[in-house]
Design a protein around this motif. Structure first.
Motif, PDB file in Angstrom:
ATOM      1  N   VAL A   1      10.699 -17.846 -10.296  1.00 14.13           N
ATOM      2  CA  VAL A   1      11.525 -16.995  -9.450  1.00 14.13           C
ATOM      3  C   VAL A   1      10.799 -15.679  -9.179  1.00 14.13           C
ATOM      4  O   VAL A   1       9.900 -15.269  -9.915  1.00 14.13           O
ATOM      5  N   ARG A   2      11.224 -15.028  -8.118  1.00  9.60           N
ATOM      6  CA  ARG A   2      10.645 -13.752  -7.753  1.00  9.60           C
ATOM      7  C   ARG A   2      10.973 -12.708  -8.822  1.00  9.60           C
ATOM      8  O   ARG A   2      12.079 -12.673  -9.355  1.00  9.60           O
ATOM      9  N   GLY A   3      10.020 -11.868  -9.170  1.00  5.22           N
ATOM     10  CA  GLY A   3      10.248 -10.845 -10.180  1.00  5.22           C
ATOM     11  C   GLY A   3       8.987 -10.056 -10.442  1.00  5.22           C
ATOM     12  O   GLY A   3       7.917 -10.353  -9.904  1.00  5.22           O
ATOM     13  N   GLY A   4       9.100  -9.040 -11.274  1.00  2.00           N
ATOM     14  CA  GLY A   4       7.978  -8.169 -11.576  1.00  2.00           C
ATOM     15  C   GLY A   4       8.067  -6.859 -10.814  1.00  2.00           C
ATOM     16  O   GLY A   4       8.530  -6.813  -9.676  1.00  2.00           O
ATOM     17  N   ASP A   5       7.665  -5.796 -11.481  1.00  2.00           N
ATOM     18  CA  ASP A   5       7.624  -4.464 -10.869  1.00  2.00           C
ATOM     19  C   ASP A   5       6.196  -4.191 -10.419  1.00  2.00           C
ATOM     20  O   ASP A   5       5.277  -4.182 -11.245  1.00  2.00           O
ATOM     21  N   ILE A   6       6.013  -3.947  -9.128  1.00  2.00           N
ATOM     22  CA  ILE A   6       4.683  -3.761  -8.558  1.00  2.00           C
ATOM     23  C   ILE A   6       4.574  -2.341  -8.030  1.00  2.00           C
ATOM     24  O   ILE A   6       5.397  -1.908  -7.224  1.00  2.00           O
ATOM     25  N   TRP A   7       3.537  -1.637  -8.495  1.00  2.00           N
ATOM     26  CA  TRP A   7       3.342  -0.247  -8.128  1.00  2.00           C
ATOM     27  C   TRP A   7       1.941  -0.075  -7.539  1.00  2.00           C
ATOM     28  O   TRP A   7       0.990  -0.673  -8.031  1.00  2.00           O
ATOM     29  N   PHE A   8       1.838   0.745  -6.496  1.00  2.00           N
ATOM     30  CA  PHE A   8       0.549   1.038  -5.863  1.00  2.00           C
ATOM     31  C   PHE A   8       0.314   2.542  -5.846  1.00  2.00           C
ATOM     32  O   PHE A   8       1.218   3.315  -5.532  1.00  2.00           O
ATOM     33  N   TYR A   9      -0.910   2.918  -6.188  1.00  2.00           N
ATOM     34  CA  TYR A   9      -1.336   4.314  -6.122  1.00  2.00           C
ATOM     35  C   TYR A   9      -2.682   4.379  -5.432  1.00  2.00           C
ATOM     36  O   TYR A   9      -3.597   3.617  -5.749  1.00  2.00           O
ATOM     37  N   SER A  10      -2.802   5.274  -4.451  1.00  2.00           N
ATOM     38  CA  SER A  10      -4.089   5.511  -3.822  1.00  2.00           C
ATOM     39  C   SER A  10      -4.162   6.990  -3.451  1.00  2.00           C
ATOM     40  O   SER A  10      -3.256   7.505  -2.778  1.00  2.00           O
ATOM     41  N   PRO A  11      -5.203   7.716  -3.902  1.00  2.00           N
ATOM     42  CA  PRO A  11      -5.235   9.165  -3.729  1.00  2.00           C
ATOM     43  C   PRO A  11      -5.286   9.625  -2.282  1.00  2.00           C
ATOM     44  O   PRO A  11      -4.850  10.732  -1.971  1.00  2.00           O
ATOM     45  N   GLY A  12      -5.805   8.791  -1.374  1.00  2.00           N
ATOM     46  CA  GLY A  12      -5.870   9.180   0.030  1.00  2.00           C
ATOM     47  C   GLY A  12      -4.633   8.816   0.815  1.00  2.00           C
ATOM     48  O   GLY A  12      -4.488   9.203   1.975  1.00  2.00           O
ATOM     49  N   GLY A  13      -3.726   8.050   0.203  1.00  2.00           N
ATOM     50  CA  GLY A  13      -2.510   7.623   0.895  1.00  2.00           C
ATOM     51  C   GLY A  13      -2.520   6.127   1.152  1.00  2.00           C
ATOM     52  O   GLY A  13      -3.502   5.419   0.892  1.00  2.00           O
ATOM     53  N   ILE A  14      -1.395   5.636   1.654  1.00  2.00           N
ATOM     54  CA  ILE A  14      -1.190   4.204   1.880  1.00  2.00           C
ATOM     55  C   ILE A  14      -0.574   4.000   3.259  1.00  2.00           C
ATOM     56  O   ILE A  14       0.402   4.659   3.612  1.00  2.00           O
ATOM     57  N   LEU A  15      -1.143   3.074   4.026  1.00  2.00           N
ATOM     58  CA  LEU A  15      -0.597   2.675   5.321  1.00  2.00           C
ATOM     59  C   LEU A  15      -0.174   1.212   5.243  1.00  2.00           C
ATOM     60  O   LEU A  15      -0.997   0.342   4.974  1.00  2.00           O
ATOM     61  N   ALA A  16       1.115   0.939   5.443  1.00  2.00           N
ATOM     62  CA  ALA A  16       1.616  -0.430   5.557  1.00  2.00           C
ATOM     63  C   ALA A  16       1.838  -0.704   7.037  1.00  2.00           C
ATOM     64  O   ALA A  16       2.720  -0.100   7.665  1.00  2.00           O
ATOM     65  N   THR A  17       1.019  -1.588   7.607  1.00  2.00           N
ATOM     66  CA  THR A  17       1.080  -1.827   9.047  1.00  2.00           C
ATOM     67  C   THR A  17       2.246  -2.754   9.394  1.00  2.00           C
ATOM     68  O   THR A  17       2.938  -3.264   8.526  1.00  2.00           O
ATOM     69  N   GLY A  18       2.428  -2.968  10.686  1.00  2.00           N
ATOM     70  CA  GLY A  18       3.522  -3.792  11.163  1.00  2.00           C
ATOM     71  C   GLY A  18       3.409  -5.258  10.799  1.00  2.00           C
ATOM     72  O   GLY A  18       4.368  -6.014  10.982  1.00  2.00           O
ATOM     73  N   THR A  19       2.263  -5.705  10.286  1.00  2.00           N
ATOM     74  CA  THR A  19       2.118  -7.100   9.854  1.00  2.00           C
ATOM     75  C   THR A  19       2.282  -7.248   8.346  1.00  2.00           C
ATOM     76  O   THR A  19       2.160  -8.349   7.821  1.00  2.00           O
ATOM     77  N   SER A  20       2.549  -6.158   7.638  1.00  2.00           N
ATOM     78  CA  SER A  20       2.629  -6.210   6.178  1.00  2.00           C
ATOM     79  C   SER A  20       4.043  -6.551   5.723  1.00  2.00           C
ATOM     80  O   SER A  20       5.031  -6.266   6.404  1.00  2.00           O
ATOM     81  N   SER A  21       4.138  -7.173   4.538  1.00  2.00           N
ATOM     82  CA  SER A  21       5.436  -7.452   3.932  1.00  2.00           C
ATOM     83  C   SER A  21       5.297  -7.400   2.420  1.00  2.00           C
ATOM     84  O   SER A  21       4.250  -7.732   1.863  1.00  2.00           O
ATOM     85  N   PHE A  22       6.369  -6.980   1.767  1.00  2.00           N
ATOM     86  CA  PHE A  22       6.403  -6.842   0.319  1.00  2.00           C
ATOM     87  C   PHE A  22       7.660  -7.539  -0.183  1.00  2.00           C
ATOM     88  O   PHE A  22       8.765  -7.204   0.249  1.00  2.00           O
ATOM     89  N   SER A  23       7.499  -8.493  -1.085  1.00  2.00           N
ATOM     90  CA  SER A  23       8.627  -9.267  -1.602  1.00  2.00           C
ATOM     91  C   SER A  23       8.466  -9.374  -3.114  1.00  2.00           C
ATOM     92  O   SER A  23       7.737 -10.215  -3.614  1.00  2.00           O
ATOM     93  N   THR A  24       9.135  -8.480  -3.846  1.00  2.00           N
ATOM     94  CA  THR A  24       9.019  -8.439  -5.292  1.00  2.00           C
ATOM     95  C   THR A  24      10.383  -8.105  -5.885  1.00  2.00           C
ATOM     96  O   THR A  24      11.400  -8.166  -5.208  1.00  2.00           O
ATOM     97  N   SER A  25      10.389  -7.723  -7.164  1.00  2.00           N
ATOM     98  CA  SER A  25      11.614  -7.249  -7.800  1.00  2.00           C
ATOM     99  C   SER A  25      11.770  -5.750  -7.585  1.00  2.00           C
ATOM    100  O   SER A  25      12.792  -5.282  -7.109  1.00  2.00           O
ATOM    101  N   ASP A  26      10.758  -4.978  -7.927  1.00  2.00           N
ATOM    102  CA  ASP A  26      10.722  -3.535  -7.698  1.00  2.00           C
ATOM    103  C   ASP A  26       9.349  -3.181  -7.159  1.00  2.00           C
ATOM    104  O   ASP A  26       8.356  -3.823  -7.488  1.00  2.00           O
ATOM    105  N   ILE A  27       9.306  -2.153  -6.327  1.00  2.00           N
ATOM    106  CA  ILE A  27       8.013  -1.750  -5.781  1.00  2.00           C
ATOM    107  C   ILE A  27       7.994  -0.242  -5.577  1.00  2.00           C
ATOM    108  O   ILE A  27       9.033   0.380  -5.362  1.00  2.00           O
ATOM    109  N   ALA A  28       6.800   0.311  -5.682  1.00  2.00           N
ATOM    110  CA  ALA A  28       6.648   1.734  -5.435  1.00  2.00           C
ATOM    111  C   ALA A  28       5.279   1.982  -4.834  1.00  2.00           C
ATOM    112  O   ALA A  28       4.319   1.271  -5.103  1.00  2.00           O
ATOM    113  N   GLY A  29       5.214   3.004  -3.994  1.00  2.00           N
ATOM    114  CA  GLY A  29       3.950   3.412  -3.413  1.00  2.00           C
ATOM    115  C   GLY A  29       3.771   4.901  -3.612  1.00  2.00           C
ATOM    116  O   GLY A  29       4.703   5.673  -3.408  1.00  2.00           O
TER     117      GLY A  29
END
Length: 198
Positions: free
Chosen positions: A80-108
């Motif tokens: 089953v879907r699950g897990g906490d997924i976190w992303f860190y990048s010092p210059g910033g993060i761009l999620a484009t119009g083709t991106s998707s995120f499917s998890t339990s918890d997420i942070a950027g």
């Protein structure tokens, strides 16, 4: 990515092009369109903190990363879907119009995050940003799921849904904590520069 318990993953890049110029130079394409970054646990809850480090220029400025593909997470292979997924990048993060995120918890973040109690600090650019472009999607249907985005500047034009809490916090530094009910408490210690907020 096979995850065995709480983990900190450090990603680096061979893309050393200078900042600016065409789209390919402005961002490091960390997750190209049509690809999937899939996290699989061993049957129990886990947190995967992803530190994506680009190569700084001579002035110490980092290029942001672009995410164009899919991020998914499962408690076990084929589970089953699950897990906490976190992303860190010092210059910033761009999620484009083709991106998707499917998890339990997420942070950027454009600042650092460690463990369940967070310290958003580091040497990131005080004007770095997290951007969700139109048609970027984040879907967190799990019970008490949560989304947190912490950055000096946040541009949210995507589609976000969570069966819990959604938090956008604009600041250069601060702290955060996850409550037992799935909520998130964020305190901004140093505010973003004027014009670089949400």
């Amino acid at each position: 990515v096979q995850v065995r318990g709480d983990s900190v993953l450090t990603w680096s890049t061979f893309d050393t092009q200078p900042n600016g110029g065409a789209f390919g130079n402005a961002h490091v394409n960390f997750l190209p369109q049509g690809t999937e970054l899939r996290f699989e646990g061993t049957g129990r809850a886990f947190t995967a903190i992803n530190r994506v480090l680009t190569v700084p220029d001579a002035g110490g400025a980092y290029r942001p990363i672009a995410m164009e593909g899919r991020v998914t997470s499962f408690l076990s292979p084929g589970g089953v879907r699950g897990g906490d997924i976190w992303f860190y990048s010092p210059g910033g993060i761009l999620a484009t119009g083709t991106s998707s995120f499917s998890t339990s918890d997420i942070a950027g973040f454009a600042r650092t995050r460690f463990a369940r109690n967070a310290n958003f600090t580091g040497a990131a650019n005080p004007t770095s940003r997290v951007t969700l472009q139109p048609r970027a999607t984040i879907d967190l249907p799990g019970e008490r799921s949560s989304l947190v985005i912490f950055a000096p500047s946040i541009d949210q034009s995507g589609t976000v849904s969570a069966n819990g809490s959604i938090t956008y916090a604009s600041g250069v530094s601060g702290t955060g904590a996850l409550a037992t009910d799935g909520g998130v408490f964020v305190t901004v210690a140093s505010q973003a520069q004027a014009g670089n907020e949400i």
